[in-house]
Scaffold this motif. Structure first.
Motif, PDB file in Angstrom:
ATOM      1  N   ARG A  41      -1.111   5.099  10.534  1.00 50.29           N
ATOM      2  CA  ARG A  41      -2.350   4.800  11.176  1.00 50.29           C
ATOM      3  C   ARG A  41      -3.029   3.596  10.696  1.00 50.29           C
ATOM      4  NH1 ARG A  41      -3.612  10.522  11.158  1.00 50.29           N
ATOM      5  NH2 ARG A  41      -5.242  10.112   9.762  1.00 50.29           N
ATOM      6  N   GLY A  42      -2.293   2.828  10.016  1.00 43.08           N
ATOM      7  CA  GLY A  42      -2.956   1.567   9.275  1.00 43.08           C
ATOM      8  C   GLY A  42      -2.080   0.919   8.529  1.00 43.08           C
ATOM      9  N   LEU A  43      -2.529  -0.220   7.597  1.00 42.74           N
ATOM     10  CA  LEU A  43      -1.413  -0.824   6.655  1.00 42.74           C
ATOM     11  C   LEU A  43      -1.732  -0.467   5.373  1.00 42.74           C
ATOM     12  CD1 LEU A  43      -2.179  -4.440   8.253  1.00 42.74           C
ATOM     13  CD2 LEU A  43      -0.225  -2.996   8.652  1.00 42.74           C
ATOM     14  N   TYR A  44      -0.714   0.682   5.217  1.00 39.89           N
ATOM     15  CA  TYR A  44      -0.858   1.299   3.736  1.00 39.89           C
ATOM     16  C   TYR A  44      -0.156   0.696   2.426  1.00 39.89           C
ATOM     17  CZ  TYR A  44      -3.825   4.992   5.349  1.00 39.89           C
ATOM     18  OH  TYR A  44      -5.219   5.569   5.926  1.00 39.89           O
ATOM     19  N   GLY A  45       0.908  -0.235   3.167  1.00 41.53           N
ATOM     20  CA  GLY A  45       1.728  -1.004   1.861  1.00 41.53           C
ATOM     21  C   GLY A  45       2.639   0.022   1.050  1.00 41.53           C
ATOM     22  N   GLY A  46       2.941   1.278   1.662  1.00 41.16           N
ATOM     23  CA  GLY A  46       3.711   2.179   0.947  1.00 41.16           C
ATOM     24  C   GLY A  46       2.704   3.246  -0.110  1.00 41.16           C
ATOM     25  N   LYS A  47       1.578   2.954  -0.069  1.00 43.91           N
ATOM     26  CA  LYS A  47       0.809   3.722  -1.119  1.00 43.91           C
ATOM     27  C   LYS A  47       0.495   5.243  -0.421  1.00 43.91           C
ATOM     28  CE  LYS A  47      -0.646   0.245  -3.634  1.00 43.91           C
ATOM     29  NZ  LYS A  47      -0.364   0.293  -4.911  1.00 43.91           N
ATOM     30  N   ILE A  48       0.660   5.964  -1.355  1.00 36.54           N
ATOM     31  CA  ILE A  48       0.546   7.345  -0.920  1.00 36.54           C
ATOM     32  C   ILE A  48      -0.708   8.170  -1.982  1.00 36.54           C
ATOM     33  CG2 ILE A  48       2.928   7.535  -0.464  1.00 36.54           C
ATOM     34  CD1 ILE A  48       3.714   8.887  -2.931  1.00 36.54           C
ATOM     35  N   ILE A  49      -0.788   9.682  -1.591  1.00 34.13           N
ATOM     36  CA  ILE A  49      -1.623  10.269  -2.353  1.00 34.13           C
ATOM     37  C   ILE A  49      -0.828  10.607  -3.885  1.00 34.13           C
ATOM     38  CG2 ILE A  49      -3.041  12.478  -2.501  1.00 34.13           C
ATOM     39  CD1 ILE A  49      -3.251  12.547   0.350  1.00 34.13           C
ATOM     40  N   GLN A  50      -1.456  10.325  -4.981  1.00 36.77           N
ATOM     41  CA  GLN A  50      -1.050  10.537  -6.213  1.00 36.77           C
ATOM     42  C   GLN A  50      -1.713  11.981  -6.713  1.00 36.77           C
ATOM     43  OE1 GLN A  50       1.457   8.730  -7.856  1.00 36.77           O
ATOM     44  NE2 GLN A  50       1.294   7.590  -6.136  1.00 36.77           N
ATOM     45  N   PHE A  51      -0.980  13.037  -7.435  1.00 36.73           N
ATOM     46  CA  PHE A  51      -1.453  13.952  -8.114  1.00 36.73           C
ATOM     47  C   PHE A  51      -1.258  13.907  -9.601  1.00 36.73           C
ATOM     48  CE2 PHE A  51       0.402  14.972  -3.882  1.00 36.73           C
ATOM     49  CZ  PHE A  51      -0.334  15.570  -3.052  1.00 36.73           C
ATOM     50  N   GLY A  52      -2.338  14.614 -10.266  1.00 39.09           N
ATOM     51  CA  GLY A  52      -1.986  14.701 -11.577  1.00 39.09           C
ATOM     52  C   GLY A  52      -3.233  15.760 -12.068  1.00 39.09           C
ATOM     53  N   ASN A  53      -3.617  15.608 -13.266  1.00 34.05           N
ATOM     54  CA  ASN A  53      -4.474  16.186 -14.029  1.00 34.05           C
ATOM     55  C   ASN A  53      -5.865  15.693 -14.237  1.00 34.05           C
ATOM     56  OD1 ASN A  53      -2.928  18.548 -13.913  1.00 34.05           O
ATOM     57  ND2 ASN A  53      -1.857  17.884 -15.796  1.00 34.05           N
ATOM     58  N   ILE A 114       8.039   0.017   5.461  1.00 34.29           N
ATOM     59  CA  ILE A 114       6.811  -0.295   4.617  1.00 34.29           C
ATOM     60  C   ILE A 114       5.528  -0.211   5.619  1.00 34.29           C
ATOM     61  CG2 ILE A 114       5.203  -1.343   2.970  1.00 34.29           C
ATOM     62  CD1 ILE A 114       7.851   0.059   1.887  1.00 34.29           C
ATOM     63  N   LEU A 115       5.669  -1.061   7.034  1.00 39.02           N
ATOM     64  CA  LEU A 115       4.659  -1.298   7.774  1.00 39.02           C
ATOM     65  C   LEU A 115       4.050   0.049   8.458  1.00 39.02           C
ATOM     66  CD1 LEU A 115       5.017  -4.451   9.762  1.00 39.02           C
ATOM     67  CD2 LEU A 115       3.155  -4.019   8.376  1.00 39.02           C
ATOM     68  N   ARG A 116       5.120   0.679   9.006  1.00 31.42           N
ATOM     69  CA  ARG A 116       5.295   1.907   9.759  1.00 31.42           C
ATOM     70  C   ARG A 116       4.086   1.986  10.888  1.00 31.42           C
ATOM     71  NH1 ARG A 116       3.827   6.078   5.857  1.00 31.42           N
ATOM     72  NH2 ARG A 116       4.695   7.674   7.495  1.00 31.42           N
ATOM     73  N   PHE A 117       3.039   1.385  10.970  1.00 28.26           N
ATOM     74  CA  PHE A 117       1.846   1.395  12.027  1.00 28.26           C
ATOM     75  C   PHE A 117       2.694   0.753  13.090  1.00 28.26           C
ATOM     76  CE2 PHE A 117      -2.460  -0.225  12.935  1.00 28.26           C
ATOM     77  CZ  PHE A 117      -2.726   0.907  13.649  1.00 28.26           C
ATOM     78  N   PRO A 118       2.607   1.588  14.282  1.00 24.54           N
ATOM     79  CA  PRO A 118       3.093   1.089  15.652  1.00 24.54           C
ATOM     80  C   PRO A 118       2.556  -0.184  16.185  1.00 24.54           C
ATOM     81  CG  PRO A 118       2.910   3.472  15.518  1.00 24.54           C
ATOM     82  CD  PRO A 118       2.306   2.842  14.511  1.00 24.54           C
ATOM     83  N   LYS A 119       1.325  -0.351  15.774  1.00 26.88           N
ATOM     84  CA  LYS A 119       0.392  -1.632  16.504  1.00 26.88           C
ATOM     85  C   LYS A 119       0.929  -2.740  15.562  1.00 26.88           C
ATOM     86  CE  LYS A 119      -4.191  -3.547  16.287  1.00 26.88           C
ATOM     87  NZ  LYS A 119      -5.475  -3.294  16.001  1.00 26.88           N
ATOM     88  N   ALA A 120       1.149  -2.643  14.110  1.00 25.96           N
ATOM     89  CA  ALA A 120       1.435  -3.717  13.403  1.00 25.96           C
ATOM     90  C   ALA A 120       3.268  -4.004  13.937  1.00 25.96           C
ATOM     91  CB  ALA A 120       1.505  -3.412  11.889  1.00 25.96           C
ATOM     92  N   ILE A 121       4.152  -3.004  13.932  1.00 28.81           N
ATOM     93  CA  ILE A 121       5.528  -3.467  14.146  1.00 28.81           C
ATOM     94  C   ILE A 121       5.543  -4.121  15.334  1.00 28.81           C
ATOM     95  CG2 ILE A 121       7.579  -2.264  14.940  1.00 28.81           C
ATOM     96  CD1 ILE A 121       6.879  -0.089  12.916  1.00 28.81           C
ATOM     97  N   LYS A 122       4.479  -3.752  16.582  1.00 29.70           N
ATOM     98  CA  LYS A 122       4.795  -4.568  17.659  1.00 29.70           C
ATOM     99  C   LYS A 122       4.095  -6.043  17.645  1.00 29.70           C
ATOM    100  CE  LYS A 122       2.947  -3.795  22.544  1.00 29.70           C
ATOM    101  NZ  LYS A 122       2.180  -2.820  23.315  1.00 29.70           N
ATOM    102  N   MET A 123       3.099  -6.201  16.739  1.00 30.44           N
ATOM    103  CA  MET A 123       2.614  -7.563  16.562  1.00 30.44           C
ATOM    104  C   MET A 123       3.477  -8.239  15.750  1.00 30.44           C
ATOM    105  SD  MET A 123      -1.121  -6.902  15.495  1.00 30.44           S
ATOM    106  CE  MET A 123      -2.495  -7.117  16.704  1.00 30.44           C
TER     107      MET A 123
END
Length: 191
Positions: A41-53, A114-123
């Motif tokens: 749903r946006g340009l996340y550049g491959g960033k994900i939620i990280q988990f830790g303590n 990495i793009l994954r966002f359909p709007k960005a791929i179309k552009m």
């Protein structure tokens, strides 16, 4: 009218492609497979939620998460001649600001994985199509506010490799210098 410059731009693209030995960047399969769904749903550049303590003074460990720094940002597109608004992470905003053609450059050079966002791929598809058409009719006076040729052929973008790749800025400098040399030559319309 601009076939002389268009030819030199094409030659520049071919030379760039020959001198650049693209080594495929190996992506971490775990990172690619575990991309979060929100990344579509946006340009996340491959960033994900990280988990830790979370570690207290007494060294008690409590689980916590680090979420991507998502911002709503708009950038001027030289190709579309209007602002494009996206939800994007701060790292992508930094990358876009560092590129000579801004959001157009980022969309054309970033792999779809990495793009994954359909709007960005179309552009991305539209930008490649538009740049292919416009390089055939390029005039040396068509530059962006930074003095960089406005419409580079898609081969130049692809020869530079993905955004943030090794040697990306060096290829940009070489392409800009070659285009500036071509623009400095006297323009003569074909007979």
């Amino acid at each position: 009218g601009g076939s002389v410059l268009a030819t030199s731009v094409r030659e520049m693209a071919v030379r760039l492609k020959q001198c650049v030995k693209r080594q495929p960047r190996t992506r971490d399969p775990a990172k690619v497979n575990n991309l979060m769904k929100r990344g579509t749903r946006g340009l996340y550049g491959g960033k994900i939620i990280q988990f830790g303590n979370r570690v207290s003074f007494s060294e008690t460990k409590n689980r916590r998460t680090w979420k991507p720094n998502v911002q709503s940002k708009r950038f001027w597109s030289e190709t579309y001649n209007r602002f494009l608004q996206f939800r994007m992470v701060a790292a992508v905003i930094k990358r876009v600001k560092a590129l000579p053609h801004g959001i157009d450059d980022y969309l054309m050079r970033t792999p779809r994985l990495i793009l994954r966002f359909p709007k960005a791929i179309k552009m991305q598809k539209n930008l490649l199509r538009i740049h292919t058409r416009r390089t055939d009719n390029l005039h040396p006076t068509e530059t962006n506010p930074k003095g960089i040729p406005a419409y580079l052929p898609p081969a130049v973008f692809l020869a530079r490799g993905p955004v943030g790749g090794p040697g990306g800025s060096q290829h940009v400098r070489e392409a800009v210098e070659a285009a500036a040399r071509a623009a400095a030559e006297p323009f003569s319309p074909p007979p």
